[in-house]
Design an enzyme around this catalytic site. Structure first.
Site, PDB file in Angstrom:
ATOM      1  N   HIS A 299       5.928 -22.724   4.371  1.00 32.68           N
ATOM      2  CA  HIS A 299       6.173 -24.067   3.854  1.00 32.68           C
ATOM      3  C   HIS A 299       6.910 -24.039   2.521  1.00 32.68           C
ATOM      4  CE1 HIS A 299       3.397 -26.698   6.498  1.00 32.68           C
ATOM      5  NE2 HIS A 299       3.793 -25.623   7.159  1.00 32.68           N
TER       6      HIS A 299
ATOM      7  N   HIS B  36       3.060 -19.114  14.993  1.00 36.44           N
ATOM      8  CA  HIS B  36       1.841 -19.560  15.665  1.00 36.44           C
ATOM      9  C   HIS B  36       1.151 -18.439  16.436  1.00 36.44           C
ATOM     10  CE1 HIS B  36       3.362 -24.009  15.569  1.00 36.44           C
ATOM     11  NE2 HIS B  36       2.983 -23.547  14.391  1.00 36.44           N
TER      12      HIS B  36
END
Length: 721
Positions: A99, A267
């Site tokens: 992020h 993920h």
């Protein structure tokens, strides 16, 4: 205590106290005023380090091996106040690194992991960054230990890389050298919405037409890094989400293969958190109470941590072994059918139908309990979109290829805004040159500079030719991601040689002359181009009666066409250049605002912008030979005439068309000159007029030349690392 004393004690003892919180600024009172603050960021007044502190030198003293071991140990050192899922902080650290880096966008090079801006508003309080404040607090003992030798920016990026290594991935490498900022950036446009996660149809939407995302934005909503994990505007539809994924990742310089690799690799480990009621969460860090000490999203009504944490609202892990790098993501995604479900927090998520018990991940806190894995709408896009599906199937069948592709894409993600490889520091810098690093070979610095200058002076090129060509070569530099600049001489290569703003016909006439001089003297073309600009300035100053030597730093290299990704460089094309009084077309944004944006990207101050514009005008460097703003009868001489005539009250300024003005004599009404908004702003804006008046003074003709030369040299050397 008297009544008077009691009354006075209830008042603020500092009458201007409100100026530290919600005061109305000049921008509030006059919204159309220029925000020159973007040119005056990150200076000595905010930076607590001494003026001679050089982080690029300090980080070289770092014990890289010890840091690596400390980070690997930290991954499994679970803290009671914020327990690690399955006893491993890897997923949290990867999300933090991702992020931080994922805000990068190619259009202006802003965002990214290069400054440690995740510590500050607005990023530290974006909804998509919920609970990343906890990751930074977990890292604080390491930052505290290594101190000035390790920036937050480097640590935030490195923590994710070490997390992957600790879980079994062979990473591609890592380069240190990111220097921290000390306050939020003022120059980054994150969107015009006035609420977090505003849907597409909000009054200040970033979308137009058939879901066309506003430039330079690279996220679908205010407060998100990329896409809405539940679907477009929170409505699941993997094919629609695939469009959003493709657009946002492309704007971060990622192709389809890199996009699938990053989505799957991101993920493969960790989990999403939504096992609770989001309504119980407190405000984000910037809105939290003072006693929360910079932590946000605190749940003070229930346990609120570990298994009960709420972050995105989606709940569950993507793979069967969320603390181990493997190919399990594609095994589950492609081998099972999936259906929509709601998480305990009420978020849409996809769960498998009839999954085998052994394919379910165990509970993070109770190994005797298993749960369904989950996929977001973006994950399902990797299966449903035809192109993404092909890539997913290849990765599924070739785990080694997937691991290598991901490692390279992760390296690109976390280093994209660092600029050339020469800026990377540390023992794990990869030897391989990558095309997205805009490689430039080392140049020759051992040649007779004076002899080169003499050949340039005798070449027959005009002051305008020499200065303009050097400027066009150097002006592409962006301090945001350290791309562009004069090094490499890419002004002679596609796509730059064909850009309208570079006047291809002029380049085709001037560059062969300079290339021949380079060939004859052993200097690089890049050096000769810059030297030509310097020669032009020295000639112009001499013609004005001032003798000056423009500083020069040799050693630039010449890139080849094979070293140049044409598509990647297209985003550097100037659509405007106030310094050369040029607009490719009329835009919604005013020319003077675009000048400010260009100036900020080049790393210049308002004073440097002012002196450069004034000098460039009198040197005759306007695009296409335009006379707008050329307030002098001595074109080609480096004088302060631009400022003298700009501030002379014997003239009036009258609009005669869009972005066009005539300067007339007050007495005779005769037209003396023409100008654009970029010219007028230096007399209109009170701050810029103050600089213009300084350079118009009778005693500052010499200072004007000195300051112009200093600012020019800064531009020419901006990409020398």
């Amino acid at each position: 205590m008297t009544q008077q004393n009691a009354h006075s004690e209830g008042k603020c003892p500092v009458m201007h106290g409100s100026m530290t919180t919600n005061n109305r600024t000049e921008k509030n009172w006059w919204p159309k005023s220029l925000n020159l603050d973007i040119l005056h960021q990150h200076d000595a007044k905010t930076n607590p380090m001494p003026s001679d502190f050089d982080y690029q030198e300090e980080v070289k003293k770092l014990d890289f091996s010890a840091l690596k071991q400390d980070l690997i140990a930290l991954m499994t050192d679970s803290q009671e106040w914020w327990p690690a899922d399955w006893g491993h902080y890897g997923g949290l650290m990867i999300r933090m690194s991702w992020h931080a880096a994922g805000t990068y966008r190619i259009a202006d090079g802003r965002g990214g992991a290069g400054t440690g801006n995740l510590r500050f508003a607005p990023l530290n309080s974006w909804p998509d960054n919920a609970n990343l404040d906890k990751a930074r607090r977990i890292l604080w003992p390491i930052k505290k230990k290594y101190g000035n030798q390790l920036s937050w920016a480097d640590l935030i990026a490195y923590a994710g890389t070490m997390a992957y290594e600790s879980m079994g991935l062979k990473t591609f490498g890592f380069g240190f050298g990111r220097e921290d900022i000390w306050h939020p950036e003022k120059d980054i446009y994150w969107g015009s919405e006035k609420e977090w996660l505003a849907p597409t149809n909000n009054p200040n939407s970033r979308y137009s037409g058939e879901r066309d995302l506003e430039n330079p934005l690279a996220a679908v909503m205010m407060g998100l890094i990329y896409v809405n994990p539940e679907g477009v505007d929170g409505q699941p539809d993997p094919l629609k989400t695939a469009h959003d994924v493709r657009v946002t990742f492309a704007r971060m310089a990622m192709n389809d293969e890199e996009t699938v690799a990053l989505t799957a690799g991101g993920h493969t480990v960790g989990k999403a958190h939504g096992n609770g009621d989001a309504a119980n969460l407190g405000p984000e860090p910037e809105g939290a109470d003072i006693h929360d000490q910079g932590l946000g999203w605190l749940n003070k009504t229930t346990r609120g941590v570990g298994n009960n944490a709420v972050t995105s609202g989606i709940e569950g892990a993507w793979t069967s072994q969320p603390t181990q790098w493997d190919n399990g993501y594609f095994h589950l995604l492609l081998n099972y059918d999936w259906e929509l479900k709601k998480s305990p927090a009420g978020a849409w998520q996809w769960e498998p139908i009839d999954i085998k018990e052994e394919d379910k991940p165990v509970d993070p806190e109770n190994p005797n309990v298993r749960h369904n894995p989950i996929m977001t709408d973006a994950d399902m896009a990797m299966k449903m979109d035809p192109e993404y599906r092909k890539i997913s199937e290849r990765f599924h069948s070739d785990p080694a290829y997937f691991a290598d592709t991901f490692a390279r894409a992760w390296f690109k993600l976390t280093h994209r805004d660092m600029g050339p490889k020469a800026r990377y520091i540390g023992p794990d810098v990869p030897q391989e040159d990558l095309i997205w690093q805009d490689p430039v070979p080392n140049g020759n610095a051992n040649y007779d500079i004076d002899a080169v200058k003499a050949k340039i002076a005798a070449s027959g090129l005009s002051v305008s030719d020499m200065v303009t060509t050097a400027w066009d070569s150097a002006r592409t530099f962006r301090q945001s991601d350290k791309r562009g600049g004069a090094n490499g001489a890419r002004v002679r290569l596609a796509p730059q040689k064909d850009w309208q703003g570079n006047e291809p016909e002029r380049l085709a006439r001037v560059l062969p002359v300079l290339e021949n001089i380079a060939k004859d003297t052993g200097a690089s073309v890049a050096d000769v181009v810059v030297l030509a600009g310097n020669v032009g300035i020295e000639q112009a100053a001499s013609a004005a009666g001032v003798n000056v030597t423009v500083p020069f730093l040799p050693g630039r290299g010449d890139a080849t066409q094979e070293m140049t990704d044409v598509e990647s460089f297209e985003v550097l094309e100037p659509l405007h250049d106030g310094y050369r009084n040029w607009l490719k077309q009329n835009y919604v944004v005013t020319p003077e605002e675009m000048l400010l944006d260009r100036t900020q990207l080049m790393g210049l101050t308002a004073a440097e912008m002012t002196v450069l514009v004034g000098g460039m005008r009198v040197l005759g460097t306007n695009h296409g030979g335009s006379k707008h703003g050329v307030f002098t009868d001595r074109v080609g001489q480096l004088t302060n005439d631009f400022f003298i005539n700009l501030t002379d009250m014997k003239y009036t300024w009258e609009p005669v068309g869009e972005n066009l003005y005539e300067i007339r004599s007050r007495r005779s009404k005769d037209v003396k000159w023409t100008a654009t908004r970029v010219d007028l702003v230096f007399g209109s804006n009170s701050i810029l007029r103050a600089y213009a008046e300084l350079y118009a003074q009778d005693d500052n003709a010499g200072k004007f030349v000195e300051d112009f030369v200093a600012a020019w040299t800064k531009v020419m050397n901006a990409d020398r690392f």
